[in-house]
Design a protein around this motif. Structure first.
Motif, mmCIF file in Angstrom:
data_model
loop_
_atom_site.group_PDB
_atom_site.id
_atom_site.type_symbol
_atom_site.label_atom_id
_atom_site.label_comp_id
_atom_site.label_asym_id
_atom_site.label_seq_id
_atom_site.Cartn_x
_atom_site.Cartn_y
_atom_site.Cartn_z
ATOM 1 N N PHE A 50 0.866 -1.177 0.000
ATOM 2 C CA PHE A 50 0.000 0.000 0.000
ATOM 3 C C PHE A 50 0.905 1.231 0.000
ATOM 4 C CE2 PHE A 50 -2.453 -3.412 1.859
ATOM 5 C CZ PHE A 50 -3.655 -3.311 1.193
ATOM 6 N N PRO A 51 1.424 1.605 -1.171
ATOM 7 C CA PRO A 51 2.411 2.683 -1.212
ATOM 8 C C PRO A 51 1.878 4.065 -0.849
ATOM 9 C CG PRO A 51 1.831 1.980 -3.434
ATOM 10 C CD PRO A 51 1.162 1.032 -2.481
ATOM 11 N N GLY A 52 0.568 4.224 -0.711
ATOM 12 C CA GLY A 52 0.018 5.525 -0.346
ATOM 13 C C GLY A 52 0.007 6.513 -1.494
ATOM 14 N N ALA A 53 0.263 6.018 -2.678
ATOM 15 C CA ALA A 53 0.229 6.832 -3.894
ATOM 16 C C ALA A 53 -0.199 5.927 -5.048
ATOM 17 C CB ALA A 53 1.608 7.418 -4.176
ATOM 18 N N PRO A 54 -0.812 6.494 -6.060
ATOM 19 C CA PRO A 54 -1.196 5.668 -7.211
ATOM 20 C C PRO A 54 0.037 5.066 -7.880
ATOM 21 C CG PRO A 54 -2.264 7.819 -7.292
ATOM 22 C CD PRO A 54 -1.230 7.880 -6.207
ATOM 23 N N PHE A 55 -0.105 3.836 -8.337
ATOM 24 C CA PHE A 55 0.991 3.196 -9.060
ATOM 25 C C PHE A 55 0.579 2.980 -10.510
ATOM 26 C CE2 PHE A 55 -1.356 0.062 -6.585
ATOM 27 C CZ PHE A 55 -1.692 -0.919 -7.514
ATOM 28 N N GLU A 56 1.578 2.932 -11.385
ATOM 29 C CA GLU A 56 1.342 2.819 -12.825
ATOM 30 C C GLU A 56 1.041 1.379 -13.220
ATOM 31 O OE1 GLU A 56 1.242 5.292 -15.146
ATOM 32 O OE2 GLU A 56 1.613 6.791 -13.605
ATOM 33 N N LEU A 57 0.133 1.251 -14.174
ATOM 34 C CA LEU A 57 -0.239 -0.048 -14.715
ATOM 35 C C LEU A 57 -0.045 -0.070 -16.222
ATOM 36 C CD1 LEU A 57 -3.718 -0.584 -13.000
ATOM 37 C CD2 LEU A 57 -1.585 -1.724 -12.403
#
Length: 146
Positions: free
Chosen positions: A37-44
């Motif tokens: 749960f990095p607390g930021a949006p991650f790229e897909l």
């Protein structure tokens, strides 16, 4: 028996089984040790999206955007802010529809920015247009069951 959920690591794509009681403690991937749960949006990309939809058991909000889209760039920091507010209850990701045009066709994307909320791989809601962080959080809460 402890209730567990499956979560795909946003960094290495390993499948993790996490006790639900430990979600708020910021669990790390068993394979690469990155935060689940990095607390930021991650790229897909399309393959990663498919893996998350197939395996994730946490509600998953995807921002479908493109770099040339002014409203998409305007909404990006608000989407990131909503991500910080809602973690670990909901995971946030972004998918560039310019680079992954087949995804746009698959999800019948007619306008961006578009957010789609998935729960256990199924689409539960979608919203087109710029939203601020408070609107995103409220909209997600209205559409997440339980």
């Amino acid at each position: 028996m402890t209730d567990t959920i499956h979560i795909i690591c946003p960094a290495c794509q390993a499948k993790n089984r996490i006790p639900t009681a430990k979600l708020a403690a910021g669990p790390a991937c068993g394979a690469c040790k990155a935060s689940l749960f990095p607390g930021a949006p991650f790229e897909l990309d399309e393959a990663r999206l498919n893996k998350h939809l197939k395996n994730d058991e946490v509600p998953f909000l995807v921002d479908f955007w493109a770099p040339w889209c002014g409203p998409c760039r305007t909404m990006a920091p608000m989407f990131a802010d909503a991500s910080r507010q809602m973690s670990p209850a909901v995971r946030f990701a972004k998918l560039d529809t310019e680079q992954h045009q087949s995804v746009g066709a698959r999800f019948q994307i007619r306008g961006i920015p578009l957010i789609i909320l998935f729960d256990k791989g199924r689409e539960v809601a979608r919203q087109t247009g710029v939203m601020n962080a408070g609107q995103i959080v409220s909209w997600v809460r209205q559409n997440v069951k339980g």
